[in-house]
Structures are given as C-alpha cells and as structure tokens.
Design a protein around this motif. Structure first.
Motif: not given
Length: 641
Positions: A491-493, A503-508
């Motif tokens: 993720d970006a940040r 949730r900030h490890f969730h990627i497409p």
C-alpha cells in the motif's frame, strides 16, 4: 602524510587491478561469455575508489594541518599499513575461496571465526600447498607495502595557513564524491556493477575486502525470528508448516522440508509465457471495485475480464518485501527482505530459477535504477537471465522523474520486449515507479484533480498506463499465449492504531490472459499464494519449496503480514499478532469495505492455542530456512537419486 596517502592509493589500485586481471584470466571462459574484461575493470575501479575514499579520509583531511609532524605521520602510516594488510590478506585468499565456493570471500569469513579448530584442521589436512603458497605471497606483498609506507617521513614543510582550509574543503568534496561513487539517487553498491547472470563473475568487479565488509554490515540485518517471537522445536515447526500447506507424507528431500511436487491445473504441450506486473504502492484504498476511492477505472474495467482476487494481502510495507513474496514465494521475517541479505544472493529459489530450468528466458524490467534494493544483484544471482532498467531500455523514455522512467515508458518497453520475444518461452517481472512520492508523471495524460503532484493523481496516471498497455496487449501476437498478473507491491502508506493495520495490507491482484477463468473471488489470499497459482495456470509441472497455495486447487484463507517487529497471521476473521518479548494477542477482525475514517475493527478475543502455534511456526520458519539455506532447488544430482 600527503605522500603516504597517495602512495597507498596508487599501490592499492595497482594491486587490485592486477588481482582482477589475474582472476579474470583464470576464469576467462566465464568472463568472456559474460561480456569480457572491461565491465569488470571499470566497475572494479569504481568500487575500489569508493572504499579507498573511506579508508584514507582521516589521513587526507588531517594532512593539511598535521602532515608535517612526526607523531601524526606515524599514526597515519600504521593506519594505512593495517588496511594494506587487510586488502592483501583478503585478495590473496580469493583464488582458493572461488575454487571452493565459486564466489569472492563473503560472510563465511565470519562464520568460520566461530570454529577456529575445525577450520585450521581442514586447511592443514586438505590445503597445505595452497595455504603455504598463499602465506608466502601474502608476506612478500605485505613487506612491499610496508616499504612503500614508511613511518618516519612527514611532509617536508607545512602548508601555508590560508591554504589549509581550502585544501581540506576540496579534499572533503573529492572524498565524498568518490565514497558515494555516483551522482545518482543512491550511493554506489555491489548491485550497480553487476552485469551478468553469472553470480561469480558479478563478484569480480568487487574487491574481496569490500565484499567481506559489505557482508559484515549485512549480517546486522539477519535478525532471527526466534530471537523476536520465541522458540519452537524444529521438527514441530516443520510439521505444522507442512500440514498447513497441505503437504502429505514425508518430504521429497529431508534437507528441504518444504520441497514438494506441484501438478498444474492447465494441461498442454507447451507451457504459457508469464508476465508479472508489480504496481508501486497501489493499495486497495485507491481501487473503486475494492471499496476504495475510485481512482482506478481502467483496473476496475479489467477486473471483469480475468480472475479478480478481491481480498489479497501484501506481506509487508516495502517494495523489496513485495518483490520477495511475488518472485520467490518466501514468507516474511523481521529481518530485511531476502533481496538484501547475504545468504540469498545465489542459489535462492525464485520463479526465474525454476523457469530457467524449463528453457524460459527470464527477465526483470524496471523503470528506475535496478541497483535499488539490490534488485540487480539478487535477480542476476538467482536465475534471471536479463535485468533491464532505464539505462538499457530499447525504447526512448518520454518522461523521466526522480525514480526513473514513467509507467507508460516502462509499459512501452515491456510491450516491445514481448513483441521481440516471438515464440520464445519467457518470464518477465516488470516493476513500475510513477506512483511514488514526489508523484511525478507526464502532463496531458489524465485529468488531474486538485494538486497535480498528489498521490491520487499519481494513481490515476498509473491506472491510465495500465489501461493503455492492455489495449495494445490484447491486439498483439503474444496475448494468446501469455498469462498476466497485476499486483501491488504494498500500500502507499501503512499506518493506523492497530498492532497490525490489516486494511493497509489489502492490495489489488488480477490474473488475466490465456485460459484464465473470469470470476470475482472473495477468498483471503496472500502475496505468497500468487506464484504457485501462476505456475499452475501456465502449465508447469515442477518441484519447488514455495509454501503458498495453488489457488486453482485449494484456498488456505489466510494472510501473513510483517509490520515492523509485529507479525500478523489472519485466518478467516481471526487475527493473531506476535510481538517481541510479549504474549500473543488475538482479535476478531471485521473487514471495513469502505476504508472509512474510523478504520478497521479489531475486537480482542481469547487466544486459540492451536492458531497461536500455527502463527508462530510460520513466523519462525522463514528465518530458519534462510539461515540453514533450505529454500532452494536441490542440486540436480540430489533430485535424481
């Protein structure tokens, strides 16, 4: 002192150049096939000057002030003599080290220090002649160096007072530039002088002292997970990891407990080609069809044309970690990613190493400078035949920002390379750069909103570039025999109040192309599951050590996340978090589809002892496999037994 310093610099450069020439002549067949002597010499002089600048910095900077005095001159002479002995010792021992380990002296020097009796016995029993000859050569060259560096020859006269600060400033500037070794973004490192997929030849531009010192610094990054999270018996750890991965029966090879046979879902005469596109910092928070901000209309459109993995999670927060997971399938650790660690610079498992054995041309393509994060050295040393970065593009970049060629330029290069490949079997890993601060991209491509130099607009541009590439790819001859993966590195940040902000490890992640099923998939997927799945989709029947799942055959529904020193193991809606020197904690994880300001919901629950053991085993295993060098393809002789 000035004369001493210059004598030392010239002597070291001449000595190391002669050593390099001698080693190259000895290994001429491999040197010739890799590109000849000049890349070795030119790269070697850069490395030599960089280390020399650091070694002579103190004598050079103090020389204008104290060089005419006796006692500082004696100290400087002994300082330079000490380094001369190190240069000579390491270089003289290099031929035998190459003969034994096919590389320059490295971290093994430090490992041997822990077993002096065994090492001395080994040298005496098996290498008497080599050791004897080496000692004689060492003594002669060391004596010559001592003659060149006398302790009682101070400068004849002091510099004039006004000249001293001027010379000091000039000397500092020259030493700084030489030590840094480049005017590019990142200082000189071993990866910048790597030029071939022959790992031994890539060490020839280095000098052995540089290589050993570099290994010594890297050892500090080899943190063991057991020192952070606690211990578990080796047998139990391997049993849990194998069972969780679905491996039945005894290991194929006791030395490599994760080695297993994978049967592909796709059947056909010729395996398909594979393209992995790693998108810089493209978190799910930006992707409309994943509940994000809606900056990716092109990716959202493509998600209806392939296998859209809606709940994919990165293993870490850095590019090196994302590259590690997608190209090697290796689980994360609290140490640096394996791209940077010394024991994984050769013979470490990668998709490139595996597909190379099937006759694939294996390539890494990057819009920036491939020595960043040691990518060039790692990929060349581990099965990739070609490393392409901005300096070696066939197509001329139209826009170059701080991090390198724009995404559309990278995709132009990728498209051209795939066209040129023709009927060859190929693996290409392509890594983008535009979606990275300071958010630079060419004008006129997108309708920017607000500040043009923003994360949101950089994502819009990255998405536009993806759409433009696939418009051309679908009309190209390579489309019908290629499987594509688009996935973010991280993720970006990554931030948040949670111990592991899931949730900030969730990627497409989207797989599309030849024979790929079209479906929306809401199972939990880790980055380490992608490589085994791709092997199945392109039709490769193989034996490999990856612990990720082939998602065409089973879903483990778990994700593994390294967040600094915190380790997260998400199984279904249960999250186990391991922290240094603290008891594990467990949470009921409530997925936040909308990425709201309130963030995710983690409700503390009692720790499940079975899940705790599973998490601990997976946290410890990669450190163990790395340190024991068990994550590799066994030598052919072993697999044939």
């Amino acid at each position: 002192m000035r004369k001493l310093t210059w004598r030392f610099i010239v002597a070291v450069l001449v000595f190391l150049t002669l050593s390099r020439v001698g080693l190259s002549v000895w290994q001429w067949t491999r040197v010739h096939d890799a590109g000849g002597l000049w890349p070795i010499l030119l790269g070697g002089w850069r490395i030599d000057l960089s280390l020399l600048a650091m070694v002579v910095a103190l004598p050079a900077l103090f020389s204008p002030w104290l060089g005419h005095r006796r006692w500082p001159t004696r100290i400087a002479a002994w300082w330079l003599r000490f380094w001369w002995l190190l240069y000579v010792l390491l270089e003289v021992s290099t031929p035998q080290f190459i003969a034994e380990y096919d590389t320059r002296p490295n971290r093994l020097y430090f490992e041997y220090l822990t077993s002096p009796h065994e090492v001395a016995s080994m040298l005496w029993q098996g290498y008497k002649l080599s050791v004897g000859a080496g000692l004689i050569v060492f003594a002669l060259i060391a004596w010559l160096g001592f003659r060149l560096l006398p302790t009682r020859q101070p400068d004849r006269a002091p510099l004039r007072g006004w000249l001293r600060p001027v010379v000091t400033v000039l000397a500092f500037a020259v030493l700084f530039l030489a030590g840094r070794g480049t005017l590019q973004h990142r200082p000189l490192n071993a990866s910048q002088v790597a030029f071939t997929n022959d790992a031994m030849v890539n060490t020839l531009p280095l000098n052995s002292l540089y290589n050993v010192l570099n290994a010594a610094l890297a050892l500090g990054n080899e943190r063991s997970a057991s020192a952070v999270y606690g211990k578990m018996p080796e047998d139990e750890m391997n049993r849990i990891v194998r069972q969780t991965a679905g491996f039945d029966g005894a290991p194929l090879d006791p030395q490599y407990p994760s080695l297993h046979r994978q049967e592909p879902t796709r059947q056909g005469d010729k395996p398909l080609n594979l393209v992995i596109i790693l998108e810089e910092s493209l978190g799910a928070q930006f992707v409309g069809s994943l509940g994000g901000a809606g900056y990716t209309p092109e990716l959202d459109k493509l998600s209806n044309e392939g296998w859209w993995l809606e709940r994919t999670y990165a293993t870490g927060t850095r590019s090196a970690r994302g590259l590690e997971a997608t190209t090697t399938g290796f689980l994360p650790t609290p140490a640096e990613a394996v791209l940077k660690l010394p024991r994984s610079q050769r013979d470490f498992f990668t998709l490139g190493a595996l597909l190379d054995t099937f006759g694939y041309h294996t390539r890494f393509l990057y819009g920036g400078e491939a020595h960043f994060d040691n990518m060039r050295s790692f990929f060349y040393g581990n099965g990739f035949n070609e490393v392409v970065d901005r300096a070696t593009f066939k197509t001329s970049p139209q826009f170059v920002g701080s991090w390198g060629a724009s995404d559309e330029d990278m995709f132009n290069e990728l498209h051209q390379r795939l066209l040129d490949d023709g009927d060859k079997s190929t693996l290409t890993v392509a890594f983008s750069v535009s979606n990275h601060t300071p958010w630079e991209y060419p004008a006129g491509r997108i309708k920017a909103e607000g500040d043009p130099a923003s994360n949101a607009n950089a994502v819009r541009y990255a998405d536009w570039s993806i759409g433009r590439f696939f418009e051309r790819a679908k009309q190209s001859p390579y489309w019908n025999h290629t499987v594509f993966l688009i996935v973010a590195d991280h993720d970006a940040r990554v931030f948040g109040a949670s111990l592991v902000p899931v949730r900030h490890f969730h990627i497409p992640a989207l797989i599309l192309g030849a024979g790929v099923p079209v479906k929306k998939d809401d199972h939990i997927v880790s980055q380490v599951d992608l490589a085994p799945t791709l092997l199945s989709l392109i039709g490769i029947r193989s034996e490999h050590p990856m612990l990720g799942a082939d998602l065409t055959q089973r879903y483990p529904d778990r994700a593994i996340m390294q967040y600094g020193d915190n380790y997260g193991y998400l199984k279904g809606d249960q999250l186990i978090v391991l922290r240094p020197n603290q008891a594990p904690t467990q949470y009921h994880y409530l997925l936040d589809h909308e990425y709201s300001a309130n963030g995710e919901k983690l409700v503390p629950v009692a720790v499940d002892p079975s899940l705790e053991k599973t998490a601990l085993a997976h946290a410890l295993w990669p450190s163990w496999a790395y340190s024991k060098q068990r994550y590799r393809l066994p030598p052919k002789a072993d697999t044939e037994k």
